[in-house]
Write a protein that holds these residues in place. Structure first.
Motif, mmCIF file in Angstrom:
data_model
loop_
_atom_site.group_PDB
_atom_site.id
_atom_site.type_symbol
_atom_site.label_atom_id
_atom_site.label_comp_id
_atom_site.label_asym_id
_atom_site.label_seq_id
_atom_site.Cartn_x
_atom_site.Cartn_y
_atom_site.Cartn_z
ATOM 1 N N HIS A 130 15.301 -1.293 2.812
ATOM 2 C CA HIS A 130 15.644 -0.182 1.921
ATOM 3 C C HIS A 130 14.392 0.233 1.171
ATOM 4 C CE1 HIS A 130 19.866 -0.848 2.789
ATOM 5 N NE2 HIS A 130 19.623 -2.125 2.652
ATOM 6 N N LEU A 131 14.185 1.531 1.056
ATOM 7 C CA LEU A 131 12.964 2.053 0.451
ATOM 8 C C LEU A 131 13.248 2.786 -0.850
ATOM 9 C CD1 LEU A 131 11.328 3.547 3.670
ATOM 10 C CD2 LEU A 131 10.885 1.325 2.639
ATOM 11 N N THR A 132 12.267 2.762 -1.736
ATOM 12 C CA THR A 132 12.329 3.575 -2.942
ATOM 13 C C THR A 132 12.031 5.022 -2.556
ATOM 14 O OG1 THR A 132 9.956 3.343 -3.350
ATOM 15 C CG2 THR A 132 11.410 1.646 -4.313
ATOM 16 N N ASP A 133 12.115 5.941 -3.514
ATOM 17 C CA ASP A 133 11.763 7.338 -3.225
ATOM 18 C C ASP A 133 10.330 7.428 -2.713
ATOM 19 O OD1 ASP A 133 14.235 8.305 -3.848
ATOM 20 O OD2 ASP A 133 13.667 9.095 -5.824
ATOM 21 N N LEU A 134 9.414 6.682 -3.337
ATOM 22 C CA LEU A 134 8.026 6.687 -2.866
ATOM 23 C C LEU A 134 7.949 6.111 -1.454
ATOM 24 C CD1 LEU A 134 5.004 7.103 -3.236
ATOM 25 C CD2 LEU A 134 4.911 4.861 -4.371
ATOM 26 N N GLY A 135 8.702 5.043 -1.191
ATOM 27 C CA GLY A 135 8.733 4.469 0.158
ATOM 28 C C GLY A 135 9.256 5.463 1.177
ATOM 29 N N ASN A 136 10.317 6.210 0.819
ATOM 30 C CA ASN A 136 10.844 7.256 1.705
ATOM 31 C C ASN A 136 9.808 8.346 1.934
ATOM 32 O OD1 ASN A 136 13.506 6.741 2.705
ATOM 33 N ND2 ASN A 136 14.241 6.848 0.606
ATOM 34 N N ASP A 137 9.076 8.737 0.882
ATOM 35 C CA ASP A 137 8.013 9.743 1.037
ATOM 36 C C ASP A 137 6.961 9.273 2.037
ATOM 37 O OD1 ASP A 137 9.125 11.564 -0.738
ATOM 38 O OD2 ASP A 137 7.910 10.894 -2.440
ATOM 39 N N ILE A 138 6.538 8.022 1.896
ATOM 40 C CA ILE A 138 5.523 7.464 2.796
ATOM 41 C C ILE A 138 6.065 7.390 4.222
ATOM 42 C CG2 ILE A 138 4.203 5.372 3.348
ATOM 43 C CD1 ILE A 138 4.033 4.954 0.234
ATOM 44 N N PHE A 139 7.303 6.901 4.376
ATOM 45 C CA PHE A 139 7.932 6.806 5.694
ATOM 46 C C PHE A 139 8.012 8.177 6.357
ATOM 47 C CE2 PHE A 139 11.911 6.940 8.221
ATOM 48 C CZ PHE A 139 11.542 6.064 9.229
ATOM 49 N N LEU A 140 8.515 9.177 5.617
ATOM 50 C CA LEU A 140 8.644 10.527 6.174
ATOM 51 C C LEU A 140 7.287 11.126 6.510
ATOM 52 C CD1 LEU A 140 11.443 11.953 3.869
ATOM 53 C CD2 LEU A 140 11.661 11.297 6.271
ATOM 54 N N ASN A 141 6.306 10.898 5.652
ATOM 55 C CA ASN A 141 4.960 11.419 5.914
ATOM 56 C C ASN A 141 4.377 10.796 7.178
ATOM 57 O OD1 ASN A 141 2.649 13.031 5.055
ATOM 58 N ND2 ASN A 141 1.662 11.041 4.807
ATOM 59 N N ASN A 142 4.545 9.491 7.324
ATOM 60 C CA ASN A 142 4.056 8.822 8.537
ATOM 61 C C ASN A 142 4.812 9.292 9.772
ATOM 62 O OD1 ASN A 142 1.946 7.231 7.564
ATOM 63 N ND2 ASN A 142 3.370 5.679 6.848
ATOM 64 N N LEU A 143 6.118 9.466 9.640
ATOM 65 C CA LEU A 143 6.924 9.948 10.756
ATOM 66 C C LEU A 143 6.481 11.347 11.168
ATOM 67 C CD1 LEU A 143 9.258 9.285 12.622
ATOM 68 C CD2 LEU A 143 10.814 10.108 10.862
ATOM 69 N N GLN A 144 6.276 12.211 10.183
ATOM 70 C CA GLN A 144 5.812 13.563 10.482
ATOM 71 C C GLN A 144 4.444 13.526 11.160
ATOM 72 O OE1 GLN A 144 4.046 15.788 7.488
ATOM 73 N NE2 GLN A 144 3.984 17.650 8.685
ATOM 74 N N GLY A 145 3.523 12.730 10.603
ATOM 75 C CA GLY A 145 2.182 12.634 11.179
ATOM 76 C C GLY A 145 2.200 12.113 12.603
ATOM 77 N N ALA A 146 3.029 11.089 12.846
ATOM 78 C CA ALA A 146 3.112 10.521 14.190
ATOM 79 C C ALA A 146 3.686 11.529 15.176
ATOM 80 C CB ALA A 146 3.968 9.253 14.168
ATOM 81 N N LEU A 147 4.797 12.178 14.815
ATOM 82 C CA LEU A 147 5.412 13.148 15.726
ATOM 83 C C LEU A 147 4.457 14.306 16.006
ATOM 84 C CD1 LEU A 147 9.037 13.187 14.335
ATOM 85 C CD2 LEU A 147 8.295 12.333 16.563
ATOM 86 N N GLU A 148 3.790 14.787 14.968
ATOM 87 C CA GLU A 148 2.856 15.898 15.166
ATOM 88 C C GLU A 148 1.708 15.477 16.083
ATOM 89 O OE1 GLU A 148 0.526 19.276 12.559
ATOM 90 O OE2 GLU A 148 1.957 17.948 11.582
ATOM 91 N N MET A 149 1.210 14.257 15.896
ATOM 92 C CA MET A 149 0.123 13.787 16.749
ATOM 93 C C MET A 149 0.603 13.625 18.193
ATOM 94 S SD MET A 149 -2.432 10.601 16.233
ATOM 95 C CE MET A 149 -1.691 9.415 17.329
ATOM 96 N N PHE A 150 1.806 13.041 18.402
ATOM 97 C CA PHE A 150 2.333 12.877 19.755
ATOM 98 C C PHE A 150 2.444 14.232 20.442
ATOM 99 C CE2 PHE A 150 5.057 9.062 18.179
ATOM 100 C CZ PHE A 150 3.932 8.266 18.125
ATOM 101 N N ILE A 151 2.995 15.198 19.730
ATOM 102 C CA ILE A 151 3.277 16.505 20.304
ATOM 103 C C ILE A 151 2.008 17.314 20.517
ATOM 104 C CG2 ILE A 151 4.428 18.714 19.827
ATOM 105 C CD1 ILE A 151 6.614 16.873 18.396
ATOM 106 N N CYS A 152 1.093 17.284 19.554
ATOM 107 C CA CYS A 152 -0.120 18.107 19.646
ATOM 108 C C CYS A 152 -1.173 17.511 20.569
ATOM 109 C CB CYS A 152 -0.745 18.311 18.267
ATOM 110 S SG CYS A 152 0.210 19.376 17.188
ATOM 111 N N SER A 153 -1.270 16.184 20.584
ATOM 112 C CA SER A 153 -2.382 15.590 21.328
ATOM 113 C C SER A 153 -1.951 14.869 22.599
ATOM 114 C CB SER A 153 -3.149 14.609 20.434
ATOM 115 O OG SER A 153 -2.368 13.453 20.197
ATOM 116 N N GLY A 154 -0.650 14.611 22.741
ATOM 117 C CA GLY A 154 -0.185 13.928 23.946
ATOM 118 C C GLY A 154 -0.369 12.423 23.907
ATOM 119 N N THR A 155 -0.900 11.856 22.828
ATOM 120 C CA THR A 155 -1.051 10.407 22.736
ATOM 121 C C THR A 155 0.269 9.795 22.285
ATOM 122 O OG1 THR A 155 -1.884 8.804 21.131
ATOM 123 C CG2 THR A 155 -2.521 11.005 20.795
ATOM 124 N N TYR A 156 0.502 8.535 22.569
ATOM 125 C CA TYR A 156 1.765 7.882 22.261
ATOM 126 C C TYR A 156 1.622 6.658 21.370
ATOM 127 C CZ TYR A 156 3.702 11.030 25.637
ATOM 128 O OH TYR A 156 4.081 12.173 26.293
#
Length: 169
Positions: A130-156
């Motif tokens: 379970h995450l705090t609001d800050l933990g959720n912010d970090i999780f969502l930011n990392n999730l967004q960054g990872a998905l964007e990198m997968f989609i834009c660069s093709g790396t996995y």
């Protein structure tokens, strides 16, 4: 927006030019995923984590207590309503840790993921409290960054080695 992969020095003016069609992502898991979804609804990028700008549509499926045994039925249920996604992000099996012996549990995870992959053969599956609001912010930011990198660069893998790929708005 400018997307660059430093290793290859390949850049594009807009990641959406790379995408010829909408990219679907399913994010599936237990309470952490449910909480992240609820938290994302109140954020600027919304439930699509700001990735709608490059054609990404995210389906969230999370509920408290979800275990490995629930994954197959959840995937089958989602398949009734949506075409198979390009990416599947899983946060699953944490609720099963104390209930199952480790060796058996590892085999169960492997067998379940193989089944899921057989249902979604063209999807990339990313599996990873379970995450705090800050933990959720970090999780969502990392999730967004990872998905964007997968989609834009093709790396996995994310993050790549020390920031050699990046997207700059």
């Amino acid at each position: 927006m400018l997307c660059c992969t430093v290793k290859t020095h390949q850049c594009c003016r807009d990641c959406s030019l790379v995408l010829r069609q909408e990219v679907s992502v399913w994010i599936i898991g237990s309470f952490l995923i449910k909480n992240a979804f609820v938290h994302a609804r109140s954020k600027t990028g919304g439930v699509n984590l700001g990735l709608h700008r490059i054609g990404v549509k995210i389906w969230w499926q999370g509920y408290g207590g979800m275990g490995l045994k629930d994954l197959e039925s959840t995937i089958k249920r989602l398949m009734k309503y949506e075409k198979a996604p390009k990416y599947v992000v899983l946060h699953i099996a944490g609720n099963d840790l104390e209930k199952t012996k480790l060796g058996f549990f590892r085999n169960e995870i492997k067998a379940t993921l193989e089944k899921v992959q057989s249902y979604l053969p063209k999807s990339s599956i990313e599996d990873g409290v379970h995450l705090t609001d800050l933990g959720n912010d970090i999780f969502l930011n990392n999730l967004q960054g990872a998905l964007e990198m997968f989609i834009c660069s093709g790396t996995y893998t994310y993050p790549d080695t020390f920031g050699t790929s990046m997207c700059i708005s």
